[in-house]
Design an enzyme around this catalytic site. Structure first.
Site, PDB file in Angstrom:
ATOM      1  N   ARG A   1      22.816  55.778  -9.100  1.00  0.00           N
ATOM      2  CA  ARG A   1      23.976  56.565  -8.693  1.00  0.00           C
ATOM      3  C   ARG A   1      24.094  57.828  -9.560  1.00  0.00           C
ATOM      4  O   ARG A   1      23.244  58.081 -10.427  1.00  0.00           O
ATOM      5  CB  ARG A   1      25.244  55.725  -8.776  1.00  0.00           C
ATOM      6  CG  ARG A   1      25.640  55.342 -10.181  1.00  0.00           C
ATOM      7  CD  ARG A   1      26.901  54.470 -10.167  1.00  0.00           C
ATOM      8  NE  ARG A   1      27.255  54.054 -11.503  1.00  0.00           N
ATOM      9  CZ  ARG A   1      27.711  52.835 -11.802  1.00  0.00           C
ATOM     10  NH1 ARG A   1      27.832  51.918 -10.851  1.00  0.00           N
ATOM     11  NH2 ARG A   1      28.039  52.543 -13.036  1.00  0.00           N
ATOM     12  N   ASP A   2      25.144  58.593  -9.314  1.00  0.00           N
ATOM     13  CA  ASP A   2      25.293  59.875 -10.025  1.00  0.00           C
ATOM     14  C   ASP A   2      25.814  59.640 -11.439  1.00  0.00           C
ATOM     15  O   ASP A   2      26.867  60.118 -11.822  1.00  0.00           O
ATOM     16  CB  ASP A   2      26.244  60.790  -9.244  1.00  0.00           C
ATOM     17  CG  ASP A   2      27.561  60.094  -8.913  1.00  0.00           C
ATOM     18  OD1 ASP A   2      27.743  58.917  -9.304  1.00  0.00           O
ATOM     19  OD2 ASP A   2      28.408  60.718  -8.257  1.00  0.00           O
ATOM     20  N   GLU A   3      25.046  58.879 -12.189  1.00  0.00           N
ATOM     21  CA  GLU A   3      25.419  58.557 -13.564  1.00  0.00           C
ATOM     22  C   GLU A   3      24.142  58.582 -14.412  1.00  0.00           C
ATOM     23  O   GLU A   3      23.840  59.584 -15.020  1.00  0.00           O
ATOM     24  CB  GLU A   3      26.124  57.201 -13.613  1.00  0.00           C
ATOM     25  CG  GLU A   3      26.888  56.995 -14.899  1.00  0.00           C
ATOM     26  CD  GLU A   3      28.119  56.096 -14.752  1.00  0.00           C
ATOM     27  OE1 GLU A   3      28.792  55.907 -15.746  1.00  0.00           O
ATOM     28  OE2 GLU A   3      28.395  55.592 -13.644  1.00  0.00           O
TER      29      GLU A   3
ATOM     30  N   GLU B   1      25.127  44.972 -12.032  1.00  0.00           N
ATOM     31  CA  GLU B   1      26.232  45.421 -12.883  1.00  0.00           C
ATOM     32  C   GLU B   1      27.386  44.413 -12.847  1.00  0.00           C
ATOM     33  O   GLU B   1      27.999  44.123 -13.871  1.00  0.00           O
ATOM     34  CB  GLU B   1      26.725  46.780 -12.363  1.00  0.00           C
ATOM     35  CG  GLU B   1      27.911  47.359 -13.104  1.00  0.00           C
ATOM     36  CD  GLU B   1      28.232  48.774 -12.653  1.00  0.00           C
ATOM     37  OE1 GLU B   1      27.932  49.113 -11.488  1.00  0.00           O
ATOM     38  OE2 GLU B   1      28.771  49.540 -13.466  1.00  0.00           O
TER      39      GLU B   1
ATOM     40  N   HIS C   1      21.448  47.269 -13.493  1.00  0.00           N
ATOM     41  CA  HIS C   1      22.185  47.520 -14.737  1.00  0.00           C
ATOM     42  C   HIS C   1      21.717  46.475 -15.737  1.00  0.00           C
ATOM     43  O   HIS C   1      22.032  45.309 -15.606  1.00  0.00           O
ATOM     44  CB  HIS C   1      23.675  47.281 -14.441  1.00  0.00           C
ATOM     45  CG  HIS C   1      24.552  48.438 -14.692  1.00  0.00           C
ATOM     46  ND1 HIS C   1      24.540  49.560 -13.912  1.00  0.00           N
ATOM     47  CD2 HIS C   1      25.512  48.640 -15.635  1.00  0.00           C
ATOM     48  CE1 HIS C   1      25.464  50.405 -14.365  1.00  0.00           C
ATOM     49  NE2 HIS C   1      26.056  49.869 -15.419  1.00  0.00           N
TER      50      HIS C   1
END
Ligand code: BGC
Length: 715
Positions: free
Chosen positions: A340-342, A602, A623
């Protein structure tokens, strides 16, 4: 190295199009050696006469660029002829592209040029030298990469071969003071996976399943007419109906948009990466063949050192998932997730996973580089950012996250036995303690501050991500623990640590006074694992009871989970630890395995029983944090542990704790002294142990202790 070259940038603005720099090398004689030293503001791919230089993907990697910007050195002797041309394509990468935290400052980012700096040193057969430096004799044009960045992927037009080269401009003011030689492991290509299956979803989407969630990119060969497109989207999972699902990528487009030239052509992106198991072919020329698509895994080039295997195939899948979680998130920095955008270097995640990581792989260099960035980004007051390299706008530091500053160097020292890491990080470790002292409402506790708490703990109040363990409890417990590690690190360095010893005693006293009862599973775990409880037995019994009464299920989040099984098995409840490990109902490690996970999730319930998902705003299927259970399997189930006084496995403690619910379990660990192997097997209801140790060892079997020299032993 002394830099004589200047940073250069294109003299015209190519907008989002990635520039390609060109330099005709004009070699004047026979060469005996040639080296290219180079880096970029972005990520670069260098090629000589069309052939890639080196195998470092996404060079120069990600560091705290303003203070530490790595350059790479390549031996190019065998690549050169008299007329060779060097070309360097530069993507936005982490340096210039959009990143979480930077998103609001995109204009500022957009003003950074796609610059490079390079020096080529030629040594001629007659012993003379020539230096070719980036300057205005270099040229730049638009490359076929019309766009690339970390989150969104790549747009490539194979027809776009632009021969309009403009002279490069020198950036007289750009500094070279922050340039450092490559310190970390390079990122390279690893596994190449062919499709497990290709199918059409109920919605009519063409999907390829590579069978493994990973980080990397897709390579493909197609036979096409110029202008036809290959458009690929990425996903980690399918939804309950079997359709392609990537809503959990949030704003990260994670797309490859490739426009074909005529004929048979091969392509793979190289200035971006994706976290995925599935791809959807949004557009593809007719006649395509699934077998012509390959998923290529990318990660830091660490040597695999640890292996776990046992009689339970579900656990073996979990062990694989832990390793894949590490591969996927050890792409130059330890990230929370790769999709994701992380994709940031979250300190807490790295801290909880660090020990497992150093069992699985030789992660010494990887952590040395990242911890140097941590120290570089640390404030003078000791503040440790949430993510390293720091790119978040807020200046905050949380317990368990910022404590990576202390816990990770200590672990790297224990596993690899090199005091250098402690020497390099000791100031940063002490500063962390100083920070806490300066940001608390109670002298010997860490109270009144904001933290992430027991992040994602299942005892969170409705609508919160934070478990119900008291924030001040966690912060003060970590304050004690990290202070105790600073004492140990200081002693290993021969430093005077009396100040920290006294501080530790005071924290311990204050902690025991302030927190005499433990409410949550995580509070029990920290009190036990950090040696804070005065009388551990009743605390351990109470924790075991809570878990049993909860149906052998945990409620812990990021803070409690890594130590949960240790807290139990260290205190007489290994059977409960095994019950948690072998649990396959939600919440448990094997629940995700039962649901088909190929990496660590996650959330304990990333996919719920009914097949629906956790909310899209935060639901990564890759994660590694909960993969921290790996170190319990190596260190307790198989019993391979470091000895603080003889780090790096110079001496080994081997103290396996078997459980009859498994018929056998085996761990192998490669150390610099050789391979440690610990295996147990149940034969007629009794455990038989086979142990190989390359170093002197203390072997503990049940209540018997044996001091042995290196060798192979059976008990
Ligand atoms: C990340 C976590 C991280 C957390 C901080 C999240 O967005 O993905 O893994 O530790 O923020 O609480």
């Amino acid at each position: 190295m002394k830099w004589q070259a200047k940073w250069i940038r294109p003299s015209v603005d190519f907008g989002k199009v990635n520039p390609v720099y060109r330099k005709k090398l004009n070699i004047k004689g026979k060469l005996s050696g040639a080296e290219l030293v180079i880096t970029a503001m972005g990520v670069y791919e260098a090629a000589i006469d069309g052939k890639r230089v080196g195998d470092f993907i996404l060079a120069p990697g990600w560091t705290s660029y303003s203070k530490r910007h790595q350059y790479q050195t390549y031996d190019i002797t065998d690549m050169l002829s008299n007329t060779s041309v060097l070309e360097v394509t530069v993507g936005e990468g982490w340096y210039r592209g959009r990143l979480a935290g930077w998103i609001k400052r995109e204009n500022e980012r957009a003003s950074i040029p796609p610059a490079i700096i390079a020096q080529i040193e030629l040594t001629y057969a007659d012993g003379s030298h020539e230096l070719i430096l980036t300057d205005k004799t270099w040229e730049a044009a638009e490359s076929p990469v019309l766009f690339s960045n970390i989150y969104d992927g790549e747009v490539y037009d194979a027809r776009h071969v632009d021969n309009t080269f403009y002279p490069a401009a020198e950036m007289a003011d750009a500094t070279t003071d922050n340039l450092i030689p490559q310190q970390g492991e390079k990122v390279t290509e690893h596994e190449h996976l062919k499709p497990l299956r290709a199918f059409v979803t109920p919605k009519g989407e063409k999907v390829i399943d590579f069978g493994q969630n990973l980080t990397g990119y897709v390579a493909f060969t197609v036979n096409a007419k110029a202008g036809e497109r290959v458009v690929i989207s990425c996903a980690e999972t399918l939804d309950a109906d079997g359709n392609f699902y990537n809503a959990n990528y949030r704003s990260a487009k994670s797309k490859i948009e490739y426009t074909c030239k005529d004929g048979v052509q091969f392509h793979k992106p190289s200035l971006t990466f994706f976290g995925f198991r599935y791809i959807r072919l949004d557009e593809v020329p007719s006649g395509w063949n699934a077998d012509d698509f390959t998923a290529i895994a990318l990660y830091s080039d660490m040597k695999r050192t640890g292996h776990l295997i046992c009689s339970d195939s579900r656990l073996n899948r979990l062990f694989d998932n832990i390793v894949w979680g590490q591969k996927s998130n050890f792409l130059d920095v330890p990230t929370d997730c790769p999709q994701r955008d992380e994709r940031l270097g979250w300190t807490g995640d790295a801290q909880v996973f660090c020990r497992t990581a150093t069992y699985n792989f030789d992660a010494k260099k990887f952590f040395e580089k990242w911890l140097a960035d941590l120290a570089a980004d640390q404030g003078e007051d000791g503040y440790v950012p949430h993510v390293v390299p720091d790119c978040l706008p807020k200046r905050e530091s949380s317990a368990a996250w910022g404590d990576a500053a202390v816990i990770c160097p200590w672990q790297v020292y224990l596993t690899y036995g090199d005091t250098e890491i402690l020497k390099n990080q000791f100031e940063s470790m002490k500063l962390r303690i100083k920070y806490i002292g300066g940001h608390t409402s109670d002298k010997y506790l860490w109270t009144g501050a904001k933290h992430f708490g027991d992040w994602l703990g299942l005892d969170s109040p409705e609508g919160s991500y934070k478990g119900s363990t008291r924030a001040d409890f966690i912060a003060s417990a970590y304050y004690a623990y990290t202070t105790s590690l600073v004492v140990k690190a200081g002693k290993a360095l021969g430093a005077d640590v009396s100040e920290y010893e006294a501080l530790y005693e005071n924290i311990l006293k204050a902690f025991r006074k302030a927190f005499s009862t433990y409410k949550t599973q995580t509070e029990h775990v920290l009190a036990l694992y950090f040696d804070l409880a005065e009388d551990k037995k009743p605390v351990a019994d109470s924790l075991a009871k809570m878990i049993r009464e909860n149906g052998n299920k945990l409620k812990t989040g990021f803070v409690g989970t890594p130590y949960l099984l240790h807290a139990l098995s260290d205190n007489g409840h290994a059977d409960v630890a095994y019950s948690l490990l072998l649990q396959d109902e939600f919440p448990s490690w094997l629940y995700s395995v039962k649901k088909g996970a190929t990496t660590i999730w996650e959330h304990w319930d990333g996919v719920k029983e009914d097949g629906s998902f956790w909310s899209t705003d935060m639901n990564s299927f890759n994660h590694y944090a909960y993969g921290s259970v790996g170190d319990w399997v190596y260190g307790v189930a198989a019993g391979i542990r470091t000895v603080e006084e003889h780090p790096g496995f110079e001496r080994v403690l081997i103290k396996p704790i078997p459980d009859e619910r498994l018929s056998w379990l085996c761990a192998e660990l490669e150390t610099k002294y050789g391979t440690i192997r610990s295996k147990w097997t149940y034969v007629d209801g009794r455990a038989r142990y086979e142990i190989d140790t390359p170093s002197p060892a203390t072997i503990v079997i049940g209540d018997k202790t044996y001091e042995v020299e290196k060798g192979s032993y059976i008990f």
